[in-house]
Design a protein around this motif. Structure first.
Motif, short mmCIF file in Angstrom:
data_model
loop_
_atom_site.label_atom_id
_atom_site.label_comp_id
_atom_site.label_asym_id
_atom_site.label_seq_id
_atom_site.Cartn_x
_atom_site.Cartn_y
_atom_site.Cartn_z
N LEU A 18 -43.81 -79.95 43.11
CA LEU A 18 -43.75 -78.62 41.71
C LEU A 18 -45.26 -78.71 42.24
O LEU A 18 -46.20 -77.25 42.22
N ASP A 19 -46.53 -79.70 42.23
CA ASP A 19 -47.37 -79.51 41.80
C ASP A 19 -47.99 -78.78 43.62
O ASP A 19 -48.96 -77.28 43.62
N ARG A 20 -47.28 -79.07 44.53
CA ARG A 20 -47.39 -78.10 45.91
C ARG A 20 -47.42 -76.35 45.96
O ARG A 20 -47.72 -75.50 45.68
N GLU A 21 -45.97 -76.40 45.29
CA GLU A 21 -45.69 -74.80 44.33
C GLU A 21 -46.74 -74.32 43.53
O GLU A 21 -46.18 -73.15 43.92
N ILE A 22 -47.13 -75.10 43.02
CA ILE A 22 -48.12 -74.25 41.69
C ILE A 22 -49.25 -73.82 42.34
O ILE A 22 -49.65 -72.36 42.24
N THR A 23 -49.78 -74.66 43.13
CA THR A 23 -51.25 -74.63 43.94
C THR A 23 -50.82 -73.37 45.29
O THR A 23 -51.77 -72.71 45.16
N ALA A 24 -49.63 -73.59 45.67
CA ALA A 24 -49.56 -71.90 46.81
C ALA A 24 -49.85 -70.61 45.96
O ALA A 24 -50.25 -69.34 46.81
N LEU A 25 -49.47 -70.64 44.81
CA LEU A 25 -48.66 -69.47 44.38
C LEU A 25 -50.74 -68.71 44.10
O LEU A 25 -50.60 -67.72 43.87
N ALA A 26 -51.46 -69.52 44.31
CA ALA A 26 -53.43 -69.06 44.68
C ALA A 26 -52.87 -68.36 45.65
O ALA A 26 -54.16 -67.63 45.49
N ASP A 27 -52.73 -68.61 46.48
CA ASP A 27 -52.97 -67.66 47.62
C ASP A 27 -52.05 -66.74 47.86
O ASP A 27 -52.14 -65.67 48.48
N GLY A 32 -46.67 -60.36 46.42
CA GLY A 32 -46.02 -61.28 46.87
C GLY A 32 -45.62 -62.66 45.33
O GLY A 32 -44.89 -63.71 45.37
N LEU A 33 -46.71 -62.25 44.62
CA LEU A 33 -46.55 -63.45 42.66
C LEU A 33 -45.03 -63.07 42.65
O LEU A 33 -44.07 -63.51 41.79
N ARG A 34 -45.12 -61.77 42.86
CA ARG A 34 -43.36 -60.81 41.83
C ARG A 34 -42.55 -61.55 42.47
O ARG A 34 -41.61 -61.65 42.13
N SER A 35 -42.74 -61.18 44.29
CA SER A 35 -41.67 -61.72 44.63
C SER A 35 -40.71 -63.27 44.24
O SER A 35 -39.89 -63.58 44.45
N ARG A 36 -42.01 -64.32 44.35
CA ARG A 36 -41.81 -65.27 44.37
C ARG A 36 -41.18 -66.05 43.01
O ARG A 36 -39.98 -66.22 42.43
N LEU A 55 -50.16 -64.92 37.74
CA LEU A 55 -49.54 -66.32 38.17
C LEU A 55 -49.86 -67.37 37.05
O LEU A 55 -49.34 -68.64 37.30
N ARG A 56 -50.00 -67.08 36.36
CA ARG A 56 -50.42 -68.08 34.95
C ARG A 56 -48.98 -68.67 34.57
O ARG A 56 -48.75 -69.63 33.86
N LEU A 57 -48.44 -67.00 33.92
CA LEU A 57 -46.91 -67.26 33.63
C LEU A 57 -45.79 -68.17 34.68
O LEU A 57 -45.34 -68.78 33.75
N LEU A 58 -46.07 -67.73 35.68
CA LEU A 58 -45.54 -68.35 36.47
C LEU A 58 -44.94 -69.68 36.40
O LEU A 58 -44.24 -70.63 36.66
N ALA A 59 -46.68 -69.78 36.72
CA ALA A 59 -46.54 -71.86 37.05
C ALA A 59 -45.86 -72.17 36.12
O ALA A 59 -45.44 -73.09 35.60
N TYR A 60 -46.29 -71.65 34.19
CA TYR A 60 -45.71 -72.05 33.17
C TYR A 60 -44.45 -72.06 33.75
O TYR A 60 -43.83 -72.91 33.27
N ARG A 61 -43.79 -71.05 33.97
CA ARG A 61 -42.29 -71.47 33.60
C ARG A 61 -41.88 -71.46 34.68
O ARG A 61 -40.89 -72.13 34.83
N LEU A 62 -42.13 -71.88 35.91
CA LEU A 62 -42.20 -72.99 37.07
C LEU A 62 -41.97 -74.54 36.54
O LEU A 62 -40.88 -75.29 36.39
N GLN A 63 -43.01 -74.80 35.78
CA GLN A 63 -43.03 -76.09 35.05
C GLN A 63 -41.77 -76.49 33.56
O GLN A 63 -40.92 -77.24 33.66
#
Length: 178
Positions: A18-27, A32-36, A55-63
């Motif tokens: 989960l940490d790696r996935e969220i960190t990768a969102l920044a790139d 790309g964020l919409r696709s993810r 990016l923030r909302l996606l990271a929150y939703r994944l967590q």
């Protein structure tokens, strides 16, 4: 996501994933964020969000998906706070002075669940108390209240929840803390 059955928390390797996935969102760029979002959440992303907000909302939703979302009481409290803020902004925009908002009480505490460990240092010694369905256990003895446990530990009368840090600390000069 795999979880531990006893606590519902993520296993160490799942947490690292989960940490790696969220960190990768920044790139990722906006596309790309919409696709993810579509891949991981199986829904369309909100269309008008900026890259930073998406990016923030996606990271929150994944967590939230992996670790669990807000409990019902907290979500309702946040909704009430947001509605009150919108009401006050609308009143200010109309040129009316808004009355002070009534204080919104915090959601009730869920209480202590059986199996919870309470740890407190006193007189240079660590004390661990286990919450039971019908009381508390400390040093292989069962007590009906935390105050009884605090009294057994200190030899003086204490408010048990305060002794174990479950209540607000008294104000400075508030009479000694018992």
């Amino acid at each position: 996501m795999p979880t531990s059955s006893a606590t519902g928390s993520l296993l160490p390797h799942a947490s690292a994933d989960l940490d790696r996935e969220i960190t990768a969102l920044a790139d990722l760029d906006l596309a790309g964020l919409r696709s993810r979002w579509r891949q991981r959440l199986r829904s369309a992303p909100p269309p008008q969000l900026s890259r930073a907000l998406l990016l923030r909302l996606l990271a929150y939703r994944l967590q939230a998906k992996a670790l669990g979302d807000l409990d019902r009481d907290t979500a309702l409290l946040l909704d009430r706070l947001a509605r009150e803020r919108l009401r006050r902004r609308a009143a200010e925009a109309r040129g009316k002075r808004s009355k002070a908002a009534p204080p919104i009480p915090p959601p009730p505490s869920p209480g202590l669940r059986p199996g919870t460990l309470l740890v407190r240092e006193h007189a240079g010694q660590m004390h661990t108390v286990t919450v039971l369905a019908d009381g508390f256990t400390w040093q292989d003895r069962t007590y009906t209240s935390l105050s009884e446990v605090a009294r057994a530990i200190t030899g003086t009368r204490w408010n048990g929840p305060r002794f174990f840090g479950l209540r607000d600390k008294p104000a400075v000069g508030g009479g000694g803390g018992r």
